[in-house]
Design an enzyme around this catalytic site. Structure first.
Site, short mmCIF file in Angstrom:
data_model
loop_
_atom_site.label_atom_id
_atom_site.label_comp_id
_atom_site.label_asym_id
_atom_site.label_seq_id
_atom_site.Cartn_x
_atom_site.Cartn_y
_atom_site.Cartn_z
N THR A 173 0.86 3.38 -12.67
CA THR A 173 1.31 3.43 -11.28
C THR A 173 2.84 3.40 -11.33
O THR A 173 3.42 3.72 -12.37
CB THR A 173 0.81 2.18 -10.51
OG1 THR A 173 1.35 1.03 -11.17
CG2 THR A 173 -0.72 2.09 -10.51
N PRO A 214 -6.75 -6.43 -13.46
CA PRO A 214 -6.68 -5.19 -14.24
C PRO A 214 -5.77 -5.34 -15.47
O PRO A 214 -4.81 -6.12 -15.47
CB PRO A 214 -6.05 -4.18 -13.27
CG PRO A 214 -5.99 -4.87 -11.94
CD PRO A 214 -5.97 -6.33 -12.22
N SER A 225 -4.28 -10.15 -12.93
CA SER A 225 -3.93 -9.28 -14.06
C SER A 225 -4.52 -9.86 -15.34
O SER A 225 -4.79 -11.07 -15.40
CB SER A 225 -2.41 -9.21 -14.19
OG SER A 225 -2.04 -8.52 -15.37
N TYR A 262 6.17 -13.37 -15.54
CA TYR A 262 5.14 -12.52 -14.92
C TYR A 262 3.76 -13.11 -15.20
O TYR A 262 2.94 -13.25 -14.28
CB TYR A 262 5.24 -11.07 -15.43
CG TYR A 262 4.17 -10.19 -14.82
CD1 TYR A 262 4.16 -9.93 -13.45
CD2 TYR A 262 3.15 -9.64 -15.60
CE1 TYR A 262 3.16 -9.15 -12.86
CE2 TYR A 262 2.15 -8.85 -15.02
CZ TYR A 262 2.17 -8.61 -13.66
OH TYR A 262 1.17 -7.84 -13.07
N ALA A 287 0.82 -1.22 0.00
CA ALA A 287 0.00 0.00 0.00
C ALA A 287 0.85 1.27 0.00
O ALA A 287 0.34 2.35 0.27
CB ALA A 287 -0.94 0.00 1.19
N ARG A 332 7.45 -2.29 2.11
CA ARG A 332 8.82 -2.30 2.65
C ARG A 332 9.31 -0.91 3.00
O ARG A 332 10.30 -0.75 3.69
CB ARG A 332 9.79 -2.91 1.61
CG ARG A 332 9.64 -4.40 1.42
CD ARG A 332 10.33 -4.84 0.14
NE ARG A 332 9.75 -4.17 -1.02
CZ ARG A 332 10.13 -4.35 -2.27
NH1 ARG A 332 11.12 -5.17 -2.53
NH2 ARG A 332 9.53 -3.72 -3.25
N1 LIG Z 1 -0.17 -1.34 -12.94
C1 LIG Z 1 -0.59 -2.29 -13.76
O1 LIG Z 1 -0.65 -2.08 -14.99
C2 LIG Z 1 -1.07 -3.60 -13.22
C3 LIG Z 1 -1.93 -4.34 -14.02
C4 LIG Z 1 -2.40 -5.56 -13.53
C5 LIG Z 1 -2.00 -6.01 -12.30
N2 LIG Z 1 -1.14 -5.28 -11.54
C6 LIG Z 1 -0.78 -5.82 -10.22
O2 LIG Z 1 -1.27 -4.93 -9.25
C7 LIG Z 1 -0.50 -5.03 -8.05
C8 LIG Z 1 -0.11 -3.63 -7.59
O3 LIG Z 1 0.67 -3.03 -8.61
P1 LIG Z 1 0.77 -1.45 -8.83
O4 LIG Z 1 0.47 -1.22 -10.26
O5 LIG Z 1 0.03 -0.73 -7.80
O6 LIG Z 1 2.36 -1.26 -8.67
P2 LIG Z 1 3.26 -0.34 -7.71
O7 LIG Z 1 2.78 1.07 -7.76
O8 LIG Z 1 4.66 -0.64 -8.06
O9 LIG Z 1 2.93 -0.91 -6.23
C9 LIG Z 1 3.41 -2.17 -5.82
C10 LIG Z 1 3.28 -2.29 -4.31
O10 LIG Z 1 3.73 -3.62 -3.94
C11 LIG Z 1 4.65 -3.50 -2.87
N3 LIG Z 1 5.66 -4.57 -2.93
C12 LIG Z 1 6.39 -4.96 -4.01
N4 LIG Z 1 7.28 -5.90 -3.65
C13 LIG Z 1 7.10 -6.11 -2.31
C14 LIG Z 1 7.73 -6.95 -1.35
N5 LIG Z 1 8.73 -7.78 -1.68
N6 LIG Z 1 7.30 -6.90 -0.07
C15 LIG Z 1 6.31 -6.07 0.28
N7 LIG Z 1 5.67 -5.26 -0.57
C16 LIG Z 1 6.07 -5.27 -1.85
C17 LIG Z 1 5.30 -2.13 -3.05
O11 LIG Z 1 5.73 -1.63 -1.78
P3 LIG Z 1 7.27 -1.45 -1.32
O12 LIG Z 1 8.08 -1.17 -2.55
O13 LIG Z 1 7.22 -0.33 -0.32
O14 LIG Z 1 7.61 -2.75 -0.68
C18 LIG Z 1 4.13 -1.30 -3.56
O15 LIG Z 1 3.40 -0.78 -2.47
C19 LIG Z 1 0.66 -5.97 -8.39
O16 LIG Z 1 0.35 -7.25 -7.91
C20 LIG Z 1 0.69 -5.95 -9.91
O17 LIG Z 1 1.23 -7.13 -10.42
C21 LIG Z 1 -0.67 -4.07 -11.97
#
Ligand SMILES: NC(=O)c1ccc[n+]([C@@H]2O[C@H](COP(=O)([O-])OP(=O)(O)OC[C@H]3O[C@@H](n4cnc5c(N)ncnc54)[C@H](OP(=O)(O)O)[C@@H]3O)[C@@H](O)[C@H]2O)c1
Length: 260
Positions: free
Chosen positions: A188, A183, A140, A153, A10, A34
């Site tokens: 992001t 999604p 996803s 992925y 988050a 983290r």
């Molecule tokens: N954006 C897209 O196009 C998209 C599309 C489909 C699905 N998704 C999925 O949606 C989810 C969220 O993605 P987002 O787009 O919001 O990306 P984001 O802005 O990069 O956010 C990812 C979040 O995951 C946390 N995270 C990553 N690795 C971690 C770890 N080892 N331990 C704890 N926390 C961790 C990060 O926090 P810290 O870095 O502070 O740890 C961050 O808060 C993911 O599962 C992604 O695969 C994204």
């Protein structure tokens, strides 16, 4: 009594937007990630804006011991968890299978699959004891259709799909809902992480179209989480208007191109 939501990952993107929307609607919030400084800043802002209760848990979801310790500590502070959003995740790199980085593969498998399992293993028994709960897994479109160079992925998100289906069966006797939200492209920090800080490359993914926003995903999560108790959305896929699936999107009008 206020309901409580735990959102993993988050500190940015979907997870942060979900935390804000639920806080705005009176939920108690538990956020993880983290980056402690971001968790602290979000907590202070949520408390100030919405007067809601916020707990932060700083840990690496790939580390089983850290997950177990964090949830054990949490049990001292929160009496129940109504909703778990398994959101923390990443894509790392984008390469053909014979050239891929094994380190990147491990980071994705350890975060997107094993991390999701570690936290679910800790939280599901609490929901079982409560006799209710809702687990929302962020999958996803990459978990529905594999795309070129998406190999590992895509595999992790196909795994999220399989786990969602199976968890729903396992948890059926305990009145625990399980939902997958899948999604498509959303702007992001996702692409910045994927391309290791290459801002131009990350931005290029969204050029010429209007991607989903983190708030769009939060709205859908909120919708799924606030349906009547007898209704469970099993699986929900959403894309922006310009995208059909993980492979096809429409950048400039009438010019279909491959998304990735
Ligand atoms: N954006 C897209 O196009 C998209 C599309 C489909 C699905 N998704 C999925 O949606 C989810 C969220 O993605 P987002 O787009 O919001 O990306 P984001 O802005 O990069 O956010 C990812 C979040 O995951 C946390 N995270 C990553 N690795 C971690 C770890 N080892 N331990 C704890 N926390 C961790 C990060 O926090 P810290 O870095 O502070 O740890 C961050 O808060 C993911 O599962 C992604 O695969 C994204």
């Amino acid at each position: 009594m206020s309901r409580t939501i735990l959102v993993t990952g988050a500190t940015s993107g979907f997870g942060k937007a979900i935390a804000y929307l639920f806080a705005q609607n009176g939920y108690n919030i538990i956020i993880t990630g983290r980056r402690q400084e971001r968790l602290d800043a979000i907590k202070a802002d949520l408390q100030q804006q919405f007067k809601t209760q916020v707990i932060t848990l700083c840990f690496d979801i790939r580390n089983r011991q850290q997950v177990e310790t964090a949830i054990a500590d949490l049990k001292q502070q929160a009496s129940r968890i109504d909703i778990l959003v398994n959101n923390a995740g990443l894509a790392a790199g984008m390469s053909s299978i014979e050239e891929g980085s094994v380190d990147d593969w491990e980071a994705m498998i350890d975060t997107n699959i094993k991390g999701l399992l570690y936290i679910t293993r800790q939280v599901a028994p609490l929901m079982k004891a409560q006799g209710s709960g809702h687990i929302i897994n962020i999958g996803s479109t990459a978990g529905k259709t594999a795309y070129k160079n998406g190999n590992v992925y895509c595999a992790t998100k196909f795994a999220v799909d399989a786990l969602t289906q199976s968890m729903r069966i396992d948890l059926l006797p305990y009145s625990i809902k399980v939902t997958a939200i899948n999604p498509g492209m959303a702007e992001t920090e996702f692409s910045l992480v994927r391309f290791k800080g290459d801002e131009a490359r990350a931005k290029g993914i969204y050029e010429g179209l209007q991607p989903l926003s983190a708030e769009d995903i939060a709205n859908v999560v909120y919708y799924c989480a606030t349906l009547p108790p007898h209704v469970c959305i099993n699986d929900l896929t959403l894309t922006c208007l310009n995208q059909a699936n993980a492979i096809y999107s429409m950048k400039d009008a009438d010019k279909p191109i491959l998304t990735k």
